[in-house]
Scaffold this motif. Structure first.
Motif, short mmCIF file in Angstrom:
data_model
loop_
_atom_site.label_atom_id
_atom_site.label_comp_id
_atom_site.label_asym_id
_atom_site.label_seq_id
_atom_site.Cartn_x
_atom_site.Cartn_y
_atom_site.Cartn_z
N GLU A 39 0.82 -1.21 0.00
CA GLU A 39 0.00 0.00 0.00
C GLU A 39 0.86 1.26 0.00
O GLU A 39 0.45 2.30 -0.54
CB GLU A 39 -0.92 0.00 1.22
CG GLU A 39 -2.00 -1.07 1.17
CD GLU A 39 -2.83 -1.13 2.44
OE1 GLU A 39 -3.92 -1.75 2.40
OE2 GLU A 39 -2.39 -0.58 3.48
N ASP A 53 3.11 4.59 -7.18
CA ASP A 53 3.03 4.00 -8.51
C ASP A 53 4.32 4.17 -9.30
O ASP A 53 4.63 3.37 -10.19
CB ASP A 53 1.87 4.63 -9.29
CG ASP A 53 0.51 4.24 -8.73
OD1 ASP A 53 0.44 3.24 -7.99
OD2 ASP A 53 -0.47 4.96 -9.01
N SER A 60 2.90 -4.86 -10.37
CA SER A 60 2.46 -3.73 -9.55
C SER A 60 1.97 -4.23 -8.21
O SER A 60 1.69 -5.42 -8.02
CB SER A 60 1.33 -2.96 -10.25
OG SER A 60 0.15 -3.75 -10.31
N ALA A 87 -0.91 -3.61 -6.82
CA ALA A 87 -2.29 -4.08 -6.95
C ALA A 87 -2.35 -5.47 -7.57
O ALA A 87 -3.13 -6.33 -7.13
CB ALA A 87 -3.09 -3.09 -7.77
N ALA A 124 -1.28 -8.03 -4.98
CA ALA A 124 -2.33 -8.25 -3.98
C ALA A 124 -3.43 -9.14 -4.53
O ALA A 124 -3.92 -10.06 -3.85
CB ALA A 124 -2.90 -6.91 -3.53
N GLU A 125 -3.81 -8.91 -5.78
CA GLU A 125 -4.87 -9.73 -6.39
C GLU A 125 -4.39 -11.16 -6.61
O GLU A 125 -5.12 -12.12 -6.33
CB GLU A 125 -5.31 -9.11 -7.71
CG GLU A 125 -6.45 -9.86 -8.38
CD GLU A 125 -6.92 -9.20 -9.67
OE1 GLU A 125 -7.86 -9.72 -10.29
OE2 GLU A 125 -6.35 -8.15 -10.04
N TYR A 158 -5.63 -5.48 1.16
CA TYR A 158 -4.91 -4.43 0.41
C TYR A 158 -5.89 -3.36 -0.09
O TYR A 158 -6.94 -3.68 -0.66
CB TYR A 158 -4.16 -5.04 -0.78
CG TYR A 158 -3.62 -4.01 -1.74
CD1 TYR A 158 -2.41 -3.38 -1.52
CD2 TYR A 158 -4.34 -3.67 -2.90
CE1 TYR A 158 -1.91 -2.42 -2.39
CE2 TYR A 158 -3.84 -2.72 -3.79
CZ TYR A 158 -2.63 -2.10 -3.53
OH TYR A 158 -2.14 -1.17 -4.41
N THR A 159 -5.55 -2.10 0.14
CA THR A 159 -6.34 -0.97 -0.36
C THR A 159 -5.40 0.02 -1.01
O THR A 159 -4.49 0.55 -0.36
CB THR A 159 -7.10 -0.28 0.77
OG1 THR A 159 -7.96 -1.23 1.42
CG2 THR A 159 -7.96 0.87 0.22
N ARG A 160 -5.62 0.28 -2.27
CA ARG A 160 -4.77 1.24 -2.97
C ARG A 160 -5.07 2.65 -2.48
O ARG A 160 -6.23 3.04 -2.31
CB ARG A 160 -5.01 1.16 -4.48
CG ARG A 160 -4.13 2.10 -5.30
CD ARG A 160 -4.42 1.97 -6.78
NE ARG A 160 -3.58 2.88 -7.55
CZ ARG A 160 -3.89 4.16 -7.78
NH1 ARG A 160 -5.02 4.67 -7.31
NH2 ARG A 160 -3.08 4.93 -8.49
N ASP A 177 -2.14 11.13 -7.32
CA ASP A 177 -2.00 9.83 -6.66
C ASP A 177 -0.78 9.77 -5.75
O ASP A 177 -0.80 9.11 -4.70
CB ASP A 177 -1.92 8.72 -7.72
CG ASP A 177 -3.27 8.48 -8.39
OD1 ASP A 177 -4.28 9.03 -7.91
OD2 ASP A 177 -3.31 7.75 -9.40
N THR A 188 -0.79 8.88 -1.82
CA THR A 188 0.03 7.82 -1.23
C THR A 188 0.75 8.30 0.01
O THR A 188 0.91 7.55 0.99
CB THR A 188 1.06 7.31 -2.26
OG1 THR A 188 0.37 6.80 -3.40
CG2 THR A 188 1.94 6.22 -1.68
#
Length: 637
Positions: free
Chosen positions: A402, A406, A424, A426, A429-430, A437-439, A455, A459
């Protein structure tokens, strides 16, 4: 990792520092010293006070303090190695008892065979489970020479040890070689012994440590020169920092300590890392000799001169002393941490910083990259996926993902010595089912031309959005919203009490932020005691405020402003006189390596209408660019 072993001494010192003992320094002498040494002009209302205590209270600077002889001894001893009596370890609470986190060399715990990781369940037969840390600590403490029997678990097996309490040394720096290749240096303060500990400990681990963890959490600071000496242990000789005195003059200080390692540092910080600890952290950041993990630091960017019997014997014949804020200090890149603090490369909960640092300390894979991640952030950092996904480390791994901006490239091993494919946070995490996980970002920033800036600020916790997951990039920026944005960026200590403006309620969501920015001289009212918080911000108003901010944040910007040519601002036709020079500072006042002008504005100056309303995305773009340029936001490479 740090719990209670130094707290009793520090608590005592803090109490005594606020005593009302008789003072040897006279009020007239105090006035003289304040006028001579204090960083800012002393208001006449301060000088008119009758007693030293009244003067310092009126000054309102928590770092300028008078010490009686007894208080001064406690103050100096708080920055030195300390001798305590007891078991000789530090512990934290767990369900089963006390987890042993440190065992001090030569202590009763050391002689009795206690080790880091042991869980102490009983003291003299009394169970420790369910007690508070203080209650358990009371059972472990005792007079020198007294005995205590500890029952503890090691790898599930029960053991007992009879210990004789004895005096033991608590150094300002605690060191440990973790997993045979990680040099862990926990620095609690910067004093006369600190640099020696760094040099000795790093020398002892030389040839073994391939990465270093420097733990500055809860380090309140201390000696400026000790801090810079420890910077030299990583950055080598000639690493610079800067001091600004009360005459407005900058001076540079060079380290004279040779580097003790070719490997980088992972510096752990939290909101209580202050002063000299912040100087160390920002110096490691600016010299590229490591990265920072954890929370934004406290924001004490001023240094004090300590005047005592040695420096001024006629003023302090009885051993008393005074500490006066005399300098503002700046990192090697010229950035201040005053108020704003130091923002880590990876912003995450400091309770997870240990595990995150250990994950990033994984040695480079030898021969096969399968099962590894690589993070390119100043250096190449490696993560063992099996370790990261284990129950012990998964929470920290999610927090680390997190925290990754980027812009930071992340690679997954595909086999062979050099098999890497870009991925990445994300996607990782997937792929691994990390549902927690939360972006950090907004649902509506994708189409903005300033998405990267929006962004990145999200962050680092600088943009909060509108509360529903959106940022509304094209919406006009109001004066209240601008103050909220900058107060968040600067990590302002919010004021209380009455508002400076008749139309700003201190209970409104923007009230404290408006008053904080006004107190710092960054924003003004509109006349008649009003601020007009809902009015939109024009481009020239916004640029003027950001120009003022630039001077506050950066020595480089301040010097550019002081040395601006008489023609500064002349090219900004159509801009108001009060805005043109700040526009010059941001658009033409900075130069690149080839002598070219660096434009920090979100567009070419000639394409910006000074009277047009600033949008939220334009505000984010300039804020991000400025914070990166002056070094408040870390470089991401």
């Amino acid at each position: 990792m740090k719990r209670f072993f130094r707290l009793p001494a520090l608590g005592l010192a803090f109490t005594l520092l606020f005593s009302t003992a008789a003072q040897a320094l006279t009020p007239d002498q105090c006035r003289d010293l304040l006028q001579q040494y204090y960083i800012d002009d002393i208001p006449q209302t301060v000088l008119d006070q009758e007693t030293i205590q009244q003067m310092l209270e009126a000054l309102g600077d928590p770092y300028t303090q008078y010490f009686t002889p007894e208080e001064y001894k406690l103050f100096t001893s708080s920055m030195e190695d300390t001798v305590l009596v007891g078991v000789g370890g530090t512990f934290s609470l767990t369900e089963g008892g006390l987890l042993t986190e440190r065992v001090f060399e030569g202590s009763a715990a050391d002689k009795g065979g206690l080790q880091v990781g042991d869980i102490v369940t009983h003291a003299d037969g009394k169970p420790l489970s369910g007690l508070t840390l203080d209650e358990a600590g009371q059972l472990l403490r005792g007079e020198e020479g007294s005995s205590i029997t500890l029952t503890y678990l090691r790898e599930g097996k029960k053991h007992t040890a009879k210990l004789t309490r004895t005096a033991f040394l608590v150094p300002t720096v605690y060191s440990q070689l973790v997993d045979g290749h990680i040099g862990y240096l926990d620095c609690d303060t910067y004093g006369v012994d600190t640099l020696t500990h760094f040099v000795d400990d790093m020398t002892a681990f030389s040839g073994l440590a391939t990465s270093w963890i420097v733990d500055l959490r809860d380090n309140p600071g201390g000696d400026y020169y000790a801090s810079m000496g420890t910077v030299g242990c990583f950055a080598g000789e000639d690493a610079l920092s800067y001091l600004l005195d009360n005459q407005g003059k900058y001076s540079a200080y060079r380290t004279a300590v040779e580097s003790r390692t070719m490997y980088p540092a992972l510096v752990l910080t939290n909101e209580n890392s202050a002063s000299a600890a912040e100087l160390f952290a920002s110096s490691i950041r600016d010299t590229g000799t490591g990265i920072l993990l954890g929370e934004r630091t406290y924001g004490k960017g001023v240094a004090q001169s300590v005047l005592d019997q040695t420096t001024l014997p006629d003023y302090f014949p009885d051993g008393d002393a005074i500490k006066i804020t005399s300098y503002r200090f700046y990192s090697p890149g010229g950035a201040t941490n005053d108020t704003v603090g130091v923002i880590p490369h990876l912003l995450l909960d400091d309770d997870l910083a240990d595990e995150a640092a250990l994950l990033l300390s994984t040695p480079a894979p030898a021969g096969d990259t399968t099962g590894y991640l690589r993070v390119d952030l100043e250096w190449r950092w490696y993560i063992d996926l099996d370790q990261a996904l284990s129950p012990e480390y998964q929470e920290a791994f999610v927090a680390l993902l997190e925290a990754l901006p980027d812009q930071v490239k992340v690679w997954q091993g595909t086999g062979g010595a050099d098999g890497w494919t870009q991925t990445s946070a994300a996607a990782l995490a997937e792929a691994h089912g990390l549902t927690d996980y939360t972006r950090r970002g907004f649902t509506d920033s994708a189409d903005s031309p300033y998405r990267a800036s929006i962004d990145l600020l999200a962050t680092y916790g600088i943009l909060q959005g509108t509360g529903d997951g959106t940022f509304q990039p094209e919406t006009p920026l109001t004066r209240a919203q601008l103050c909220a944005l900058l107060a968040q960026a600067l990590n302002c200590k919010m004021p209380s009490g009455e508002s400076q403006f008749t139309d700003v309620d201190m209970n409104a969501w923007y009230g404290p932020a408006v008053n904080a920015l006004a107190s710092m001289g960054l924003v003004n009212g509109v006349g008649g005691g009003r601020f007009d918080p809902d009015a939109p911000v024009s481009h020239e108003q916004f640029v003027t405020i950001m120009g003022r901010l630039a001077q506050r944040l950066s020595m480089v910007m301040d010097l550019a402003w002081q040395n601006r040519p008489d023609t500064a601002g002349d090219s900004f036709v159509g801009w108001s006189d009060w805005a043109a020079e700040e526009a010059w500072l941001l658009a033409e006042g900075q130069t690149g390596l080839l002598g070219n002008s660096i434009n920090l504005l979100w567009d070419l100056p000639q394409d910006i209408d000074p009277d047009a309303v600033t949008t939220r995305e334009e505000a984010a773009a300039l804020t991000c660019t400025l914070l990166q340029w002056v070094g408040i936001l870390p470089e991401l490479s």
